[in-house]
Design a protein around this motif. Structure first.
Motif, short mmCIF file in Angstrom:
data_model
loop_
_atom_site.label_atom_id
_atom_site.label_comp_id
_atom_site.label_asym_id
_atom_site.label_seq_id
_atom_site.Cartn_x
_atom_site.Cartn_y
_atom_site.Cartn_z
N GLU A 86 1.11 -1.25 0.42
CA GLU A 86 -0.39 -0.51 -0.50
C GLU A 86 0.82 1.52 0.24
OE1 GLU A 86 -2.97 1.80 3.39
OE2 GLU A 86 -3.04 0.20 3.18
N LEU A 87 2.19 1.33 1.02
CA LEU A 87 2.97 2.43 1.13
C LEU A 87 3.62 2.68 -0.15
CD1 LEU A 87 4.37 2.58 4.41
CD2 LEU A 87 3.23 4.11 3.51
N MET A 88 4.14 1.45 -1.03
CA MET A 88 4.75 1.50 -2.00
C MET A 88 3.27 2.79 -3.60
SD MET A 88 7.93 0.59 -2.18
CE MET A 88 8.82 0.67 -3.42
N LYS A 89 2.79 1.77 -3.46
CA LYS A 89 1.28 1.86 -4.34
C LYS A 89 1.60 3.40 -3.84
CE LYS A 89 -0.36 -2.02 -4.96
NZ LYS A 89 -1.49 -2.80 -4.83
N ALA A 90 1.19 4.44 -3.06
CA ALA A 90 1.34 5.54 -1.85
C ALA A 90 2.65 6.69 -3.51
CB ALA A 90 0.82 5.85 -1.38
N ALA A 91 3.90 6.05 -1.98
CA ALA A 91 5.50 6.11 -3.34
C ALA A 91 5.63 6.60 -4.98
CB ALA A 91 6.20 5.75 -2.43
N LEU A 92 4.91 5.87 -4.58
CA LEU A 92 4.95 5.45 -7.31
C LEU A 92 3.99 6.42 -7.60
CD1 LEU A 92 6.43 1.84 -7.21
CD2 LEU A 92 7.70 3.86 -7.40
N ASP A 93 3.02 6.82 -5.82
CA ASP A 93 1.49 7.89 -7.41
C ASP A 93 2.16 9.25 -6.76
OD1 ASP A 93 -0.07 5.80 -7.61
OD2 ASP A 93 -1.40 6.11 -6.15
N HIS A 94 3.09 9.87 -5.89
CA HIS A 94 3.93 10.61 -5.74
C HIS A 94 5.05 11.07 -6.63
CE1 HIS A 94 4.96 14.36 -2.91
NE2 HIS A 94 6.50 13.27 -3.58
N ILE A 95 5.38 10.11 -6.84
CA ILE A 95 6.84 10.39 -7.45
C ILE A 95 6.36 10.52 -9.08
CG2 ILE A 95 8.91 9.20 -8.32
CD1 ILE A 95 9.22 7.81 -5.22
N GLY A 96 5.09 9.64 -9.78
CA GLY A 96 5.12 10.14 -10.84
C GLY A 96 5.91 8.44 -11.91
N ASP A 97 6.20 9.84 -12.95
CA ASP A 97 6.42 8.86 -14.15
C ASP A 97 8.04 8.95 -13.81
OD1 ASP A 97 4.53 7.88 -15.17
OD2 ASP A 97 4.03 9.74 -16.04
N ALA A 98 8.82 9.95 -13.12
CA ALA A 98 10.04 9.84 -12.34
C ALA A 98 11.10 9.06 -12.89
CB ALA A 98 10.50 11.19 -12.09
N ASP A 99 12.51 9.17 -12.77
CA ASP A 99 13.36 7.50 -12.34
C ASP A 99 13.47 7.76 -10.20
OD1 ASP A 99 13.92 7.50 -14.43
OD2 ASP A 99 15.83 8.14 -14.61
N SER A 100 13.31 6.72 -10.23
CA SER A 100 13.57 6.35 -8.64
C SER A 100 14.28 4.72 -8.40
CB SER A 100 11.68 6.05 -7.92
OG SER A 100 11.48 5.07 -8.78
N VAL A 101 15.00 4.91 -7.61
CA VAL A 101 16.00 4.37 -6.61
C VAL A 101 15.59 3.71 -5.63
CG1 VAL A 101 17.13 5.86 -5.93
CG2 VAL A 101 18.60 3.73 -7.36
N LEU A 102 16.62 2.68 -4.91
CA LEU A 102 16.19 2.07 -3.99
C LEU A 102 17.54 1.41 -3.43
CD1 LEU A 102 14.48 -0.73 -3.83
CD2 LEU A 102 12.84 0.08 -4.10
N ASP A 103 17.57 1.30 -2.31
CA ASP A 103 18.80 -0.20 -1.75
C ASP A 103 17.55 -0.85 -1.54
OD1 ASP A 103 20.66 1.31 -2.97
OD2 ASP A 103 21.10 2.13 -1.04
N SER A 104 17.37 -2.07 -1.10
CA SER A 104 16.85 -2.85 -0.95
C SER A 104 17.64 -4.18 -0.48
CB SER A 104 16.55 -4.11 -2.30
OG SER A 104 15.42 -5.53 -1.57
N GLN A 105 17.44 -4.85 1.02
CA GLN A 105 17.56 -6.15 0.80
C GLN A 105 17.28 -7.20 0.40
OE1 GLN A 105 16.76 -6.57 5.35
NE2 GLN A 105 17.31 -5.12 5.92
N THR A 106 18.45 -8.30 0.12
CA THR A 106 18.39 -9.03 -1.13
C THR A 106 17.06 -9.91 -1.31
OG1 THR A 106 19.87 -10.63 -0.24
CG2 THR A 106 20.88 -8.51 -1.49
N TYR A 107 16.68 -10.60 -0.35
CA TYR A 107 15.86 -10.84 -0.17
C TYR A 107 14.28 -10.62 -0.35
CZ TYR A 107 13.28 -8.59 3.86
OH TYR A 107 12.60 -8.04 4.87
N ALA A 108 13.85 -9.24 -0.11
CA ALA A 108 13.21 -8.74 -1.18
C ALA A 108 12.94 -7.86 -2.12
CB ALA A 108 13.26 -6.88 0.22
N THR A 109 14.04 -8.58 -2.78
CA THR A 109 14.00 -7.84 -4.89
C THR A 109 13.40 -8.97 -5.03
OG1 THR A 109 15.25 -10.02 -5.31
CG2 THR A 109 16.06 -8.19 -4.66
N GLY A 110 12.37 -9.23 -5.36
CA GLY A 110 11.14 -9.65 -5.26
C GLY A 110 9.65 -9.35 -5.35
N PHE A 111 9.75 -8.38 -4.11
CA PHE A 111 9.17 -7.25 -4.03
C PHE A 111 8.81 -6.75 -4.26
CE2 PHE A 111 7.77 -3.84 -0.96
CZ PHE A 111 6.14 -4.12 -0.73
#
Length: 141
Positions: A86-111
């Motif tokens: 739910e939060l990721m969807k809201a974050a991407l709505d806020h960011i819009g079409d712009a490039d975005s980046v994150l540092d994922s713990q490797t076990y969470a890459t599928g998420f």
């Protein structure tokens, strides 16, 4: 869902955010690290959290103009309810079409892949936990 700029946080909101991040990242994951990094109160930082602070993330404005999603965290008692999605969807709505980046713990890459993020570069250790940078490129319209 709450979405607040860093310079608009109340003391009580900041306290709950820091408590959740410390409870999970420092205590549960046993990673003593400098949680207070000087970026939380910047007006360009966005804080998103669910009711009762069950899940949280922040969006930083990196110097290169890319939005950086970080500190994605869900309280142990709130896991398995879809709050981080739910939060990721809201974050991407806020960011819009712009490039975005994150540092994922490797076990969470599928998420994060479910939201269009793809790994880039090599795996690295951050506070003793394997991570990988993931990027979501500008969405072409």
């Amino acid at each position: 869902m709450n979405n607040v700029a860093g310079d608009r946080l109340t003391a009580a909101q900041l306290y709950e955010i820091l408590r959740l991040r410390v409870d999970v990242f420092v205590v549960e994951q046993e990673c003593p690290y400098p949680e207070i990094d000087g970026r939380d109160l910047l007006p360009t930082t966005r804080h998103l959290w669910t009711e009762d602070f069950g899940s949280y993330l922040r969006i930083l404005a990196d110097p290169d103009g890319v939005s950086r999603i970080g500190r994605v965290v869900t309280a142990k008692a709130a896991r398995g309810k879809g709050l981080s999605a739910e939060l990721m969807k809201a974050a991407l709505d806020h960011i819009g079409d712009a490039d975005s980046v994150l540092d994922s713990q490797t076990y969470a890459t599928g998420f994060y892949a479910k939201f269009g993020f793809v790994p880039e570069g090599e795996e690295f250790l951050e506070d003793g936990i394997p991570h990988i940078t993931m990027r979501r490129l500008r969405v072409a319209r």
